[in-house]
Structure formats: C-alpha cells, structure tokens
Scaffold this active site. Structure first.
Site, PDB file in Angstrom:
ATOM      1  CE  LYS A   1      -4.000  -2.107   2.276  1.00  0.00           C
ATOM      2  NZ  LYS A   1      -4.884  -2.110   3.475  1.00  0.00           N
TER       3      LYS A   1
ATOM      4  CE  LYS B   1     -14.477  -3.591  -0.178  1.00  0.00           C
ATOM      5  NZ  LYS B   1     -14.732  -2.924   1.106  1.00  0.00           N
TER       6      LYS B   1
ATOM      7  CE  LYS C   1      -7.394 -10.590  -2.058  1.00  0.00           C
ATOM      8  NZ  LYS C   1      -7.302 -10.609  -0.592  1.00  0.00           N
TER       9      LYS C   1
END
Length: 326
Positions: free
Chosen positions: A111, A195, A192
C-alpha cells in the site's frame, strides 16, 4: 463453542470475492460458534475517506452484511469506533510490537508503494488489528491467505505480552475457508479480485445487475487450450471459474471440471449460479435501505454486546501493565 472474530472495512461496495471468501463463511459460523463481526471504520481512516461518505458506507456495509445472511440476533455485529476499548488496546499493542515487525508487513509495503501520503496509521494499523482480535478473547479468526501474516503477528504479540505480564490474552488461531477463499480477477486471474480495481470488467460487484454479470463472465479470460480442468498453476482463468462455480453451488471445483468440454457452457453456468446467489441478497438489501434507522438500532445493540465482552478484557490488560485504576 469457539469465540470467532473478524472485521471488514467500510470502503465501498463488496465484490464477489468478499462474499465467497469471507461473508458466506461467516454466515455458517454464526450458527456454530460465538461469532463477533466488526465494521472496522477506524481502519478505513488510513484511506483518508470523505467524512459523509464514510458514514454512509458504514451503514451500507452493515445492510449488506445483514442482507448476505448475518443475523444480529445470532451474532454480534457492530461498528469498531463505537467500542472505545479498541483504541486503548491498540496503543498497548503498539508498545508491544517492534518497529521491525510492523515494517515487515507485506500489506504495508504494497500500500505504501502506491500511496502519495503514508500515514503513521497505515504503518501501525496491524497493532490496531491485533487489538481488535485480542479484545474479545478470540479463539479463531477466519481470514484469507493474504491476512495470515496479520494473525501470526497477533499471536506473537499475545504471546509476548503474556510472557511479560502473565497470562492475559487468549492466543488466537487463523482459519482459512477451504472453498472460494481466493476469488481471482476475471480479466487477470493471477491477481485477487479487489476493490482497488474500480469499475474494471474483472470484478463482480454484489449489486451488479444480471446482464452486467453475464457480460463479465462471458468475457472472462481463459486460455487457448480447450481442456477444462482444475489446475491453478497451468490454467488460472479456468480454475477461477470452477472455483467460483463451486463456491456458489457448494460443489468441489475439481469434480465440476468433468462436466464441461468447452469454456462457453462453463462461463454461462458460472454466471447463472452467481446471479442466483446474489438475487436474494440484492432484494433483502433494498428492504434494509428503506429503513436506515433500524440498521443503526441493530448496530447500537451490537455495540452494547461487544462492550460487555471488551470492557473486562481491557480492565485485565490495564491491571497487567500497571495502569492506575481511574
């Protein structure tokens, strides 16, 4: 009966991976174990959300979870910020964790590499996650493979704390659902479903209309080999379709492979199974949206149930570390 805890961020609508990889498993566990499910709005602050949007997303997520089968009369469903002990124990966990442990967390590395602003909260949020789990004397934490590292850190912190201050925390174990634990992107089956993909055609959102779902599955990436078999390494796209179909219909994906000789029917059947799965959820969600006050009432009841468990644990921790009673 085991105590089970898991949490989910209110950061936009859920997708099929959330449903098949976590929430459907939660709905089964609530009838077997003592289950506690938390909408982790404090964790969402690391994303710097708009204030009004965060409130709306929190209520919407609660409605989605209930629509998907969580029963507030059976499980404990609440909002993280409504139980103040989460923040208090988070600080103690920050003082228990080392800089090196937090710096090694793979999700922080991922991130932070994509963020313009890296908050201290993004770095220390595994300590808050550990507090979330330990606050409820949790035995089992149902998580996907990507969250295993966080549960392992929580175990390490609990064991370290217990060595320093005496037997205070239950040391939790992770549980990974055997089916549908990793739903992959339909256009990039090595990644995967997430969102962060936004409106990408490889993501199936829980509130997608049937025609949209059919279109996305029809365009799902497979390969040039027409052989239908479950082989994640060699045939990730086909295996992803079989995994989704298996999770949606409660069948083993390997056994499903033998029913198909072509990709077209597999895609069509998977789309139909997903549409059938999501239809009742979408209908129940519409009912809940018509009465947001009832959703807030249910969350308040859940927070009361959560505080009744969390408060004695927090007091136990205060005593162990030597904080002066108020």
């Amino acid at each position: 009966m085991a105590r089970v805890f898991s949490g989910i961020q209110p950061s936009g609508d859920l997708h099929l991976g959330n449903l098949l990889g976590a929430i459907r498993n939660w709905t089964r566990m609530q009838h077997v174990d003592d289950t506690i499910f938390c909408i982790v709005d404090l964790h969402a602050l690391t994303l710097r959300p708009d204030a009004e949007r965060l409130q709306a997303d929190t209520v919407r997520l609660a409605q989605t979870l209930i629509a998907a089968g969580l029963d507030p009369d059976v499980c404990t469903l609440f909002v993280q910020s409504h139980v103040s002990q989460h923040v208090e124990l988070s600080w103690i966990m920050e003082c228990t964790a080392s800089y090196g442990e937090l710096n090694r967390m793979t999700q922080f590395k991922d991130k932070s590499s994509r963020a313009d602003f890296i908050s201290a909260g993004l770095f220390t949020y595994p300590a808050l996650q550990a507090a979330d789990i330990l606050l409820y004397d949790t035995d089992l934490v149902p998580v996907g493979d990507d969250q295993r590292q966080h549960v392992e850190l929580t175990r390490d912190l609990a064991e370290r704390f217990n060595r320093r201050y005496g037997d205070t925390f239950v040391v939790p174990e992770h549980v990974i659902p055997p089916t549908g634990a990793r739903v992959m992107d339909l256009q990039a089956p090595h990644a995967k479903m997430s969102k962060s993909t936004g409106e990408a055609p490889g993501t199936i959102w829980i509130y997608d209309e049937p025609a949209v779902i059919e279109k996305k599955f029809k365009r799902a990436v497979t390969d040039s080999d027409a052989d239908v078999r479950y082989d994640v390494a060699e045939k990730p796209g086909v295996s992803n379709l079989l995994s989704i179909l298996g999770a949606a219909t409660d069948h083993d994906p390997e056994s499903l492979a033998g029913r198909y000789q072509q990709y077209g029917p597999l895609k069509a059947d998977t789309a139909a199974a997903v549409i059938a799965l999501l239809g009742p959820i979408q209908a129940r969600f519409a009912e809940l949206q018509s009465d947001p006050a009832e959703t807030r009432r249910l969350l308040a009841v859940g927070a009361g149930k959560a505080r009744a468990i969390a408060a004695p644990v927090a007091e136990r921790v205060r005593t162990a570390v030597g904080l002066l009673p108020a």
